[in-house]
Design a protein around this motif. Structure first.
Motif: not given
Lengths: 302, 105
Positions: A259, A261, A263-265, B73, B75, B95-99
């Motif tokens: 899983n 995700m 995205c942008q933060y 990031w 996470l 799993k989170i990949v954040a730009m």
């Protein structure tokens, strides 16, 4: 989550379709500039949509007739191209995959005389030999030998049984000598199988020769110090103390859906061990399904 | 230039595979494939910013690991529960990949 009712999943199809259309429209001018045919652009769109449909992450609600036809036509063209690349000289081997322990291999022999017809002979090969490539190697050797040429002239059923015997013998010898190279001296003038000329896989390399002991010293003379023992042949050892290794548990098995995700933060903050996430414009894949969001907020403890 | 972030998604992978197939058969020059991907980056970013209105919230049992490098990031969460209005979905791991979404590059 009920996938049908969840808004962030339901709109995915529409959003993906619009992205596909927008992208294709935007690159049309690039295609024209490069002199690439419009048909290629349509092919790209078709491939893209077909793969999206097949991924099951989203329901595109596109009619699948045209994309599937072009894809199946391409798949059969690829298979035909692979088939036409015949490995052995003068013969083509065509493996027919079947879920049995023995796999029939069809060998097509071109006419030996002008005006003759193609002959087809079938040999049975264990599946493991096919998969390891041993069958292919042995067949190549057998079929390219002089004796095989004579065999081709025989009636197909006799030729089949002769080749089958040679193949079985070759496979039997291979299985007996798994760790050592078979150094079969080619008998001059005979049609025995020649040593293969292809690179030998690592598992078949012979161990390095043992150092010869020094010659025997006559009695009465002081013996020279004994030479160091010859190095043992290289063996495949497991790393020492491998059971002491502590490896981090892999977060996900390869078979399971990972899983992710993307995205942008906007903001990610922490207070002691409490984390807060403010995310946006994301695509999430959960249990194989895609979800899209404009904003997402979350909490976690570390 | 839009983030290339969204290439690592279902739609991004499908596009890349399609482009690879066409390049394999020499129907598409690699430079043109790059342009298609760049255009895809723009299209997906615009779509997410303008066409999507849904909001999610989530609560994780645990933040296993976090990494912040080059303004990205990464996470790893476990025991996550996603909520959207009335719907709920759960994931053992996410799993989170954040730009960085604050500055427009």
């Amino acid at each position: 989550m009920s996938h049908v009712h969840c808004h962030s999943h339901a709109i995915v199809g529409q959003v993906y379709k619009s992205v596909v259309n927008d992208t294709i429209a935007a690159v049309r001018s690039f295609f024209l500039d490069e002199g690439v045919d419009e048909q290629v652009l349509q092919e790209l769109k078709t491939l893209w949509e077909t793969k999206l449909n097949q991924s099951r992450a989203v329901d595109l609600k596109e009619a699948e007739t045209t994309p599937q036809q072009s894809k199946s036509a391409r798949a059969s063209a690829v298979r035909a191209a692979a088939r036409s690349a015949a490995p052995a000289a003068g013969a083509a081997a065509q493996p027919v995959a079947q879920p049995q322990s023995l796999v029939p291999i069809q060998i097509t022999i071109p006419p030996q005389q002008p005006g003759g017809e193609n002959k087809t002979i079938v040999v049975q090969v264990p599946v493991s030999a096919v998969q390891s490539g041993l069958a292919g190697q042995h067949l190549q050797t057998i079929l390219s030998s002089a004796a095989a040429q004579a065999t081709f002239a025989l009636p197909p059923d006799i030729a089949s049984s002769m080749l089958q015997q040679q193949l079985n013998e070759a496979l039997r010898q291979s299985s007996q000598q798994q760790q050592r190279v078979v150094t079969v001296a080619p008998a001059a003038g005979e049609g025995s199988r020649e040593p293969p000329r292809r690179p030998v896989p690592a598992a078949w390399r012979p161990p390095p020769p043992l150092h010869p002991w020094p010659p025997r010293v006559p009695a009465g003379l002081p013996l020279p110090p004994p030479p160091p023992p010859p190095p043992p042949p290289p063996r495949f050892h497991e790393p020492l103390n491998s059971e002491d290794d502590v490896s981090d548990h892999e977060p996900a098995d390869l078979q399971e859906t990972f899983n992710v995700m993307v995205c942008q933060y906007d903001k990610i903050t922490r207070s002691r061990n409490r984390w807060k996430f403010h995310l946006k414009d994301g695509i999430m894949n959960l249990d194989g399904k895609d979800y899209i969001f404009q904003k997402a907020g979350g909490d976690a403890e570390w | 230039m839009a983030h290339q972030l969204y290439r690592n998604t279902t739609i991004g992978h499908c596009l890349q595979e399609s482009l690879d197939e066409l390049m394999q058969y020499d129907q598409l020059p690699p430079a043109l494939a790059m342009k298609v991907l760049l255009q895809f980056d723009k299209a997906i970013s615009a779509a997410l910013a303008n066409r999507v209105k849904s909001r999610l919230s989530f609560k994780a049992g645990k933040l296993n690991t976090y990494r912040f490098c080059d303004n990205v990031w990464t996470l790893l969460l476990t025991g996550v529960e996603f909520k959207e209005v009335q719907d709920v979905a759960k994931a053992d791991r996410m799993k989170i990949v954040a730009m960085d979404g604050r500055a427009q590059v």
